[in-house]
Design a protein around this motif. Sequence first.
Motif, short mmCIF file in Angstrom:
data_model
loop_
_atom_site.label_atom_id
_atom_site.label_comp_id
_atom_site.label_asym_id
_atom_site.label_seq_id
_atom_site.Cartn_x
_atom_site.Cartn_y
_atom_site.Cartn_z
N LEU A 231 0.83 -1.21 0.00
CA LEU A 231 0.00 0.00 0.00
C LEU A 231 0.86 1.26 0.00
N LEU A 232 1.98 1.23 0.70
CA LEU A 232 2.87 2.39 0.69
C LEU A 232 3.47 2.62 -0.70
N PHE A 233 3.77 1.54 -1.38
CA PHE A 233 4.27 1.69 -2.75
C PHE A 233 3.19 2.31 -3.65
N ALA A 234 1.95 1.86 -3.48
CA ALA A 234 0.86 2.45 -4.25
C ALA A 234 0.64 3.91 -3.87
N SER A 235 0.96 4.26 -2.62
CA SER A 235 0.81 5.66 -2.18
C SER A 235 1.75 6.59 -2.92
N LEU A 236 2.90 6.08 -3.33
CA LEU A 236 3.83 6.91 -4.10
C LEU A 236 3.20 7.36 -5.42
N ILE A 237 2.43 6.47 -6.02
CA ILE A 237 1.74 6.83 -7.27
C ILE A 237 0.65 7.86 -6.97
N ALA A 238 -0.06 7.67 -5.85
CA ALA A 238 -1.11 8.63 -5.48
C ALA A 238 -0.52 10.01 -5.22
N VAL A 239 0.65 10.07 -4.59
CA VAL A 239 1.29 11.36 -4.32
C VAL A 239 1.68 12.04 -5.64
N HIS A 240 2.23 11.26 -6.53
CA HIS A 240 2.68 11.85 -7.81
C HIS A 240 1.53 12.51 -8.56
N PHE A 241 0.39 11.84 -8.65
CA PHE A 241 -0.73 12.40 -9.40
C PHE A 241 -1.55 13.38 -8.57
N GLY A 242 -1.30 13.48 -7.28
CA GLY A 242 -2.04 14.43 -6.46
C GLY A 242 -1.34 15.76 -6.26
N THR A 243 -0.07 15.85 -6.60
CA THR A 243 0.70 17.08 -6.43
C THR A 243 0.92 17.74 -7.78
N PRO A 244 1.36 18.98 -7.78
CA PRO A 244 1.62 19.66 -9.05
C PRO A 244 2.76 19.07 -9.85
N HIS A 245 3.40 18.00 -9.38
CA HIS A 245 4.39 17.33 -10.20
C HIS A 245 3.73 16.71 -11.42
N ALA A 246 2.46 16.35 -11.29
CA ALA A 246 1.72 15.94 -12.48
C ALA A 246 1.47 17.18 -13.34
N ASP A 247 1.29 16.97 -14.60
CA ASP A 247 1.21 18.09 -15.54
C ASP A 247 -0.07 18.89 -15.33
N ILE A 248 0.06 20.15 -14.89
CA ILE A 248 -1.06 21.07 -14.76
C ILE A 248 -0.69 22.33 -15.54
N GLU A 249 -1.52 22.72 -16.44
CA GLU A 249 -1.24 23.91 -17.25
C GLU A 249 -1.25 25.15 -16.38
N ASP A 250 -0.30 26.02 -16.59
CA ASP A 250 -0.16 27.30 -15.89
C ASP A 250 0.26 27.14 -14.44
N VAL A 251 0.72 25.97 -14.02
CA VAL A 251 1.20 25.77 -12.65
C VAL A 251 2.59 25.15 -12.71
N HIS A 252 3.54 25.84 -12.11
CA HIS A 252 4.89 25.30 -12.00
C HIS A 252 5.03 24.62 -10.64
N PRO A 253 5.44 23.36 -10.59
CA PRO A 253 5.50 22.66 -9.29
C PRO A 253 6.52 23.29 -8.35
N GLY A 254 6.15 23.33 -7.07
CA GLY A 254 7.09 23.76 -6.05
C GLY A 254 7.82 22.55 -5.48
N GLY A 255 8.59 22.78 -4.42
CA GLY A 255 9.35 21.67 -3.84
C GLY A 255 8.56 20.83 -2.87
N ALA A 256 7.31 21.23 -2.54
CA ALA A 256 6.55 20.51 -1.53
C ALA A 256 6.18 19.11 -2.00
N GLY A 257 5.76 18.99 -3.24
CA GLY A 257 5.35 17.67 -3.74
C GLY A 257 6.49 16.68 -3.70
N LEU A 258 7.70 17.12 -4.05
CA LEU A 258 8.85 16.23 -4.01
C LEU A 258 9.18 15.82 -2.58
N ALA A 259 9.03 16.76 -1.63
CA ALA A 259 9.30 16.42 -0.23
C ALA A 259 8.30 15.40 0.29
#
Length: 285
Positions: A231-259
């Motif tokens: 489940l923790l491994f699956a959570s990594l995928i959920a974090v990736h698509f839940g933070t601005p690291h996923a492609d969002i137009e007009d939004v540049h990702p900050g460092g929070a999602g990576l942390a």
Amino acid sequence: MRPGWYPDPSGRYPLRWFDGTLWTPQALDGWQRPVVDPLPAVGEAATLPPGSTPTPPGASSTPTPPGASSTPASSPASSTPASPGAGPASVDAAPPVLPVVAVPAGAGNTGPPATGTPPGTVAPVDQGRWLFWLTWRMLLLVVALGLLFIGFVVLPWGHILRLGMPPITVHYFDFVDWVDATNVQASGWQRAYAQGVGLLHAFVAFVATATTIAVSRPGRHAPWAGLLQVLLFASLIAVHFGTPHADIEDVHPGGAGLAVFAGIFALFLACPGFETKPKPASPAR
């Protein structure tokens, strides 16, 4: 009959220890491994009448004629533990394995001393190994907690870019409000993750990992440890698509999602996984 190994009168195991008075629960299986197998206290197999001598297993109960000399079943120098159907083993011969003696209190067993770990119990974990096992997992828990705090509180969640406007730095708790105000197209999961789901997800993951570590030991992991690691491994995928690291137009990702991603990954490493046990070696025949 003196104390020694004799064929098991119950027939359940090849050999059983007779202490001179009682048949004890101490037995040896076909591979000479110790087994504790209590016998019901019935007949001569459990008790002896006062002043009587028990008949060794497999020996004839016919009295010896007057004047005839009885020959011992085996000499002390050459006797070995008897196999099923053979005569009694010499009491001077060392048993092939010193099994654990489990005798009720007051039974007066005079069998060989108990060695090793009693059957049905778990050997104690080496203290140094356990401390090392626990220390590095606790360090990973501390690192994960720090990364999650930095991601949700300290670092920016993203930078909103609009034409004619300077970049807007947005933190986790303000991200959805700014997305609505600037008409940024974010997915439903990204909006839900920034509205508290991400924080709740990180909290549950941290508590579950800490609890699993607390109840586990080297070689004795919690029953749910392997499932939690998946489940923790699956959570990594959920974090990736839940933070601005996923492609969002007009939004540049900050460092929070990576942390946050790194914090969940630290929990994944700290969590005890599926328990693997080495395959036992085949006994020598």
